[in-house]
Design an enzyme around this catalytic site. Structure first.
Site, PDB file in Angstrom:
ATOM      1  N   LYS A 211       0.808  -0.795  -0.446  1.00  0.00           N
ATOM      2  CA  LYS A 211      -0.258  -0.258   0.180  1.00  0.00           C
ATOM      3  C   LYS A 211       1.115   1.225  -0.005  1.00  0.00           C
ATOM      4  O   LYS A 211       2.232   1.343   0.165  1.00  0.00           O
ATOM      5  CB  LYS A 211      -0.974  -0.211   1.445  1.00  0.00           C
ATOM      6  CG  LYS A 211      -2.203  -1.769   0.988  1.00  0.00           C
ATOM      7  CD  LYS A 211      -2.739  -0.572   0.222  1.00  0.00           C
ATOM      8  CE  LYS A 211      -4.258  -2.597   0.055  1.00  0.00           C
ATOM      9  NZ  LYS A 211      -3.611  -3.686  -0.692  1.00  0.00           N
TER      10      LYS A 211
HETATM   11  C1  LIG Z   1     -10.257  -3.269  -1.477  1.00  0.00           C
HETATM   12  C2  LIG Z   1      -9.075  -3.864  -0.415  1.00  0.00           C
HETATM   13  N1  LIG Z   1     -10.549  -3.948   0.195  1.00  0.00           N
HETATM   14  C3  LIG Z   1      -8.934  -4.737   1.572  1.00  0.00           C
HETATM   15  C4  LIG Z   1      -7.688  -4.839   2.025  1.00  0.00           C
HETATM   16  C5  LIG Z   1      -7.654  -5.596   2.791  1.00  0.00           C
HETATM   17  O1  LIG Z   1      -6.355  -5.271   3.501  1.00  0.00           O
HETATM   18  P1  LIG Z   1      -5.660  -6.168   4.385  1.00  0.00           P
HETATM   19  O2  LIG Z   1      -4.714  -6.815   3.669  1.00  0.00           O
HETATM   20  O3  LIG Z   1      -5.006  -4.888   5.310  1.00  0.00           O
HETATM   21  O4  LIG Z   1      -6.710  -7.184   5.177  1.00  0.00           O
HETATM   22  C6  LIG Z   1      -7.772  -4.309   0.917  1.00  0.00           C
HETATM   23  C7  LIG Z   1      -5.926  -4.957   0.334  1.00  0.00           C
HETATM   24  O5  LIG Z   1      -5.491  -5.314  -0.969  1.00  0.00           O
HETATM   25  C8  LIG Z   1      -8.004  -4.364  -1.147  1.00  0.00           C
HETATM   26  O6  LIG Z   1      -7.801  -4.242  -1.984  1.00  0.00           O
END
Ligand SMILES: Cc1ncc(COP(=O)(O)O)c(C=O)c1O
Length: 410
Positions: A211
């Site tokens: 990210k």
């Molecule tokens: C659109 C979206 N929502 C939720 C997530 C979940 O994030 P995390 O990996 O921090 O749980 C991601 C992760 O890539 C994502 O791209």
């Protein structure tokens, strides 16, 4: 079989000794360009070492510093750090009182975490198609999918481009729906002067390794309500009463009360140590990605591929993903073959995302068909994400551009 050593289906410059290898790739194998590599500097390393030396690794003062800094950056009155955006979404849905019998509308073009959080909360996900130009959830399709059971909408600011928040806020207000923004791609995203995540009841951010701001794993819930923030805090740490993390501090042992069957979703100081410095450089990172984005836009203008549309006026695009569309009918190369070719050039690529109905679990459980979400389905079958990390050098970007040209046979 060609006699000049080239590979069937590839232009003549491609030749290989074994499957997946090309002679003279744009980058040597030992310089493989990792997709989404984080930009970690000495300040993050020193801060993590400081945490390690302090003996306090878990949730503590650095998490509080990171939460305050994030609140100051987004303008959200309350920020609660957790260990992922998935956790942030799950807790936001639970804290909204959503559960069995409730329908939650989200986009057909998102990561599985958005869907899984809704399912884990016990609610029923309902998909809406995306706008083909913005790739964001189409408010008109959301409106079509509202039923008497609909309780919430979870828009995703795809690739860092803000959703049409005027339409979604209006729709939510008219139908009494809770709005939970999935801001996993949207650290820097703004719409009409306001930060993404501050339009609805909750905004959920990700600091996963790829990210724009990373903590390794990590997430943040932002909200305008002290009550909602307190509820998230309790649910994120076993359901224990507030400030339970202090129970072993130098202020003396404190009893805690368990008021709910909560989760183990808290962020550690070691993670926050990275995040504090990453957030401190957020503007610098955004400028760098804007520069890389402009280079890609210019280089790809004449190629037979789709490129991201310009950001809408009055918005800030977080430029998290640079996605091209490789459609065999115009590019002459099937998308999946293009992915293989880029890999053989030692340039890492991603797919964000296959449309949700392509995944067997969801279509078996909910009976979703790709043809009901034609825009998400088409994008999911042709999209390719190129490296865009702020740590990329100009030389790296030139390699990506050259690799794309070669893989298209240009
Ligand atoms: C659109 C979206 N929502 C939720 C997530 C979940 O994030 P995390 O990996 O921090 O749980 C991601 C992760 O890539 C994502 O791209």
């Amino acid at each position: 079989m060609p006699t000049d050593g080239s590979v069937v289906g590839y232009p003549a410059w491609v030749s290989e000794g074994s499957a997946g290898r090309v002679r003279d790739p744009v980058r040597a194998p030992d310089r493989f360009l990792v997709f989404g590599a984080p930009d970690i500097r000495e300040s993050e390393i020193e801060e993590v070492v400081d945490s390690l030396r302090s003996g306090w690794l878990g949730t503590g003062p650095k998490v509080a510093r990171f939460e305050n800094a994030f609140g100051a950056y987004t303008g959200a009155p309350f920020s609660v750090a957790v260990n992922s955006c998935t956790a942030a979404l799950h807790l936001s849905l639970l804290a909204s009182g959503l559960g069995p019998g409730d329908e939650v509308i989200t986009t057909a073009l998102t990561f599985c975490a958005t869907l899984n959080a809704i399912i884990h909360a016990g609610a029923t996900p309902v998909l809406a198609d995306v706008d083909p130009a913005t790739m964001n959830i189409d408010p008109a399709d959301v409106a079509r999918r509202i039923t008497p059971k609909t309780r919430a909408v979870v828009p995703v600011h795809f690739a860092g481009r803000p959703c049409d928040m005027e339409a979604l806020v209006g729709l939510s207000a008219r139908h009494g729906l809770i709005l939970i923004e999935d801001c996993a791609h949207a650290i820097e995203t703004r719409y009409g002067g306001r930060h993404a995540g501050t339009f609805g009841e909750f905004g959920c951010f990700s600091f996963y390794v790829t990210k724009n701001v990373v903590t390794g794993e990590g997430g943040m819930v932002v909200t305008s309500s002290a009550e909602r923030a307190a509820r998230i805090k309790v649910l994120a740490l076993h359901g224990m009463t507030k400030d339970a993390w202090r129970r072993f501090s130098d202020e003396g042992y404190r009893h805690y009360g368990v008021v709910d069957a909560g989760y183990k979703y808290n962020m550690m100081d070691i993670q926050a140590a990275i995040g504090i410095h990453q957030l401190g450089r957020v503007a610098e990172g955004a400028r760098r990605r804007e520069h890389l984005w402009a280079r890609y836009d210019e280089a790809f203008a004449g190629l037979p591929i789709g490129t991201p549309s310009a950001p809408e006026p009055g918005t800030v695009h977080a430029r998290h993903l640079y996605t091209i569309l490789v459609d065999e009918s115009t590019s002459g190369v099937p998308r999946d073959e293009f992915l293989d070719r880029m890999h053989a050039q030692n340039v890492g690529v991603g797919v964000h995302y296959l449309s949700v109905p392509e995944h067997p679990y969801y279509c078996e459980r909910f009976g979703w068909l790709m043809e009901d979400y034609p825009h998400a389905a088409r994008i999911g079958r042709s999209t390719v994400s190129l490296p865009l990390s702020s740590g990329l050098t100009d030389e790296d970007a030139a390699d990506v551009i050259e690799a794309v040209r070669r893989c298209l046979g240009q």
